[in-house]
Design a protein around this motif. Structure first.
Motif, PDB file in Angstrom:
ATOM      1  N   CYS A   3       2.987  10.902  -7.351  1.00  0.00           N
ATOM      2  CA  CYS A   3       4.207  10.204  -6.966  1.00  0.00           C
ATOM      3  C   CYS A   3       5.387  10.507  -7.882  1.00  0.00           C
ATOM      4  CB  CYS A   3       3.946   8.698  -6.946  1.00  0.00           C
ATOM      5  SG  CYS A   3       3.618   8.019  -8.586  1.00  0.00           S
ATOM      6  N   PHE A  40      -4.673   8.251  -6.300  1.00  0.00           N
ATOM      7  CA  PHE A  40      -4.386   7.131  -5.402  1.00  0.00           C
ATOM      8  C   PHE A  40      -5.274   7.144  -4.159  1.00  0.00           C
ATOM      9  CE2 PHE A  40      -1.709   4.920  -2.193  1.00  0.00           C
ATOM     10  CZ  PHE A  40      -1.734   3.664  -2.794  1.00  0.00           C
ATOM     11  N   ILE A  41      -5.403   8.311  -3.532  1.00  0.00           N
ATOM     12  CA  ILE A  41      -6.257   8.439  -2.350  1.00  0.00           C
ATOM     13  C   ILE A  41      -7.177   9.642  -2.547  1.00  0.00           C
ATOM     14  CG2 ILE A  41      -4.656   7.295  -0.761  1.00  0.00           C
ATOM     15  CD1 ILE A  41      -3.717  10.058   0.156  1.00  0.00           C
ATOM     16  N   CYS A  69      -3.214   9.268 -13.679  1.00  0.00           N
ATOM     17  CA  CYS A  69      -4.016   8.276 -12.966  1.00  0.00           C
ATOM     18  C   CYS A  69      -5.487   8.677 -12.810  1.00  0.00           C
ATOM     19  CB  CYS A  69      -3.386   7.991 -11.611  1.00  0.00           C
ATOM     20  SG  CYS A  69      -1.757   7.225 -11.749  1.00  0.00           S
ATOM     21  N   CYS A 130       1.674  -3.317 -11.115  1.00  0.00           N
ATOM     22  CA  CYS A 130       1.841  -4.212  -9.964  1.00  0.00           C
ATOM     23  C   CYS A 130       0.943  -5.434 -10.148  1.00  0.00           C
ATOM     24  CB  CYS A 130       1.470  -3.485  -8.673  1.00  0.00           C
ATOM     25  SG  CYS A 130       1.812  -4.449  -7.182  1.00  0.00           S
ATOM     26  N   CYS A 134      -3.721  -6.028  -3.507  1.00  0.00           N
ATOM     27  CA  CYS A 134      -3.983  -5.549  -2.149  1.00  0.00           C
ATOM     28  C   CYS A 134      -5.340  -4.832  -2.119  1.00  0.00           C
ATOM     29  CB  CYS A 134      -2.872  -4.603  -1.702  1.00  0.00           C
ATOM     30  SG  CYS A 134      -1.230  -5.351  -1.741  1.00  0.00           S
ATOM     31  N   PHE A 136      -6.452  -2.446  -0.405  1.00  0.00           N
ATOM     32  CA  PHE A 136      -6.423  -1.001  -0.183  1.00  0.00           C
ATOM     33  C   PHE A 136      -5.841  -0.233  -1.364  1.00  0.00           C
ATOM     34  CE2 PHE A 136      -2.518  -2.843   1.398  1.00  0.00           C
ATOM     35  CZ  PHE A 136      -1.551  -2.056   0.792  1.00  0.00           C
ATOM     36  N   CYS A 137      -5.394  -0.914  -2.412  1.00  0.00           N
ATOM     37  CA  CYS A 137      -4.592  -0.260  -3.444  1.00  0.00           C
ATOM     38  C   CYS A 137      -5.238  -0.351  -4.821  1.00  0.00           C
ATOM     39  CB  CYS A 137      -3.196  -0.888  -3.474  1.00  0.00           C
ATOM     40  SG  CYS A 137      -2.080  -0.098  -4.643  1.00  0.00           S
ATOM     41  N   ILE A 139      -3.494   0.660  -7.634  1.00  0.00           N
ATOM     42  CA  ILE A 139      -2.423   0.713  -8.633  1.00  0.00           C
ATOM     43  C   ILE A 139      -2.603  -0.321  -9.749  1.00  0.00           C
ATOM     44  CG2 ILE A 139       0.073   0.398  -9.014  1.00  0.00           C
ATOM     45  CD1 ILE A 139      -0.697   3.152  -7.861  1.00  0.00           C
ATOM     46  N   GLN A 175       6.604   0.275  -8.140  1.00  0.00           N
ATOM     47  CA  GLN A 175       5.553  -0.087  -7.197  1.00  0.00           C
ATOM     48  C   GLN A 175       5.994  -1.266  -6.327  1.00  0.00           C
ATOM     49  OE1 GLN A 175       2.957   1.903  -6.994  1.00  0.00           O
ATOM     50  NE2 GLN A 175       2.263   0.842  -5.181  1.00  0.00           N
ATOM     51  N   ASP A 176       6.749  -2.190  -6.916  1.00  0.00           N
ATOM     52  CA  ASP A 176       7.191  -3.393  -6.214  1.00  0.00           C
ATOM     53  C   ASP A 176       8.637  -3.651  -6.638  1.00  0.00           C
ATOM     54  OD1 ASP A 176       7.472  -5.797  -4.935  1.00  0.00           O
ATOM     55  OD2 ASP A 176       5.765  -6.778  -5.893  1.00  0.00           O
TER      56      ASP A 176
END
Length: 196
Positions: A3, A40-41, A69, A130, A134, A136-137, A139, A175-176
């Motif tokens: 990112c 991340f994915i 990461c 963050c 969530c 799915f995340c 972070i 991130q937010d």
């Protein structure tokens, strides 16, 4: 890799190193190879692993530094499975860079950067981490809890970017983003930051 927040981290690492070393984008010329990774994915993890092996293929007597990461998430596995990596560093590795390479930065995190974007624009990372959980995340587990950077530090960084690169566009990343300022100032401070 990854990112725009990783791009900012890489630019700051390059700035720190450039004060003491010659920096090149050609891995063949380098004595020390740096790779900032994403996790991340699943495709990002695979791409990061492939890039590590690409650099190992040209490593010879070079040092290989892998950061970011992927390291934060899989450090022990990387250490065990890919011993060719000389240093495994987390995201925002500024203190570790100082220690390993015996350099001192004027400030942590550094205000200065060597842009990896075209000189018409730059990313401005206004926070890290963050607080949301969530499902799915990953972070929060990689980057930690939300931490807003101080407005005066961000203004110094913007001034550096304008003075050194004459940027025309500033892209705020976080991130937010809307949560900015709640932690140090006790209120949402994004409008104030934008005014500044």
């Amino acid at each position: 890799m990854g990112c725009s927040k990783n791009t900012v981290d890489s630019e700051k690492v390059l700035y720190m190193l450039n004060k003491h070393y010659d920096v090149t984008s050609n891995p063949e010329e380098a004595e020390i190879l740096f790779l900032n990774t994403c996790a991340f994915i699943e495709p990002a993890k695979e791409e990061s692993i492939n890039a590590i092996f690409d650099l190992i293929g040209i490593k010879e007597n070079k040092k290989l530094v892998v950061l970011g990461c992927l390291v934060k998430r899989y450090k022990n596995i990387l250490k065990k499975e890919i011993p060719e990596i000389d240093y495994l560093l987390p995201p925002e590795p500024y203190r570790e860079i100082e220690k390993i390479f015996s350099i001192k930065s004027e400030k942590i995190p550094p205000t200065g950067r060597i842009l990896l974007t075209p000189k018409s624009y730059a990313f401005l990372k206004i926070s890290e981490g963050c607080n949301r959980k969530c499902s799915f995340c990953v972070i929060p587990s990689i980057r930690g809890r939300y931490r807003s950077f101080k407005i005066e530090d961000l203004i110094s960084e913007v001034k550096f970017l304008i003075e050194n690169y004459s940027i025309k566009e500033l892209i705020i990343v976080s991130q937010d983003t809307s949560y900015y300022g709640k932690d140090p100032y006790g209120k949402f401070a994004l409008p104030y930051l934008l005014d500044e």
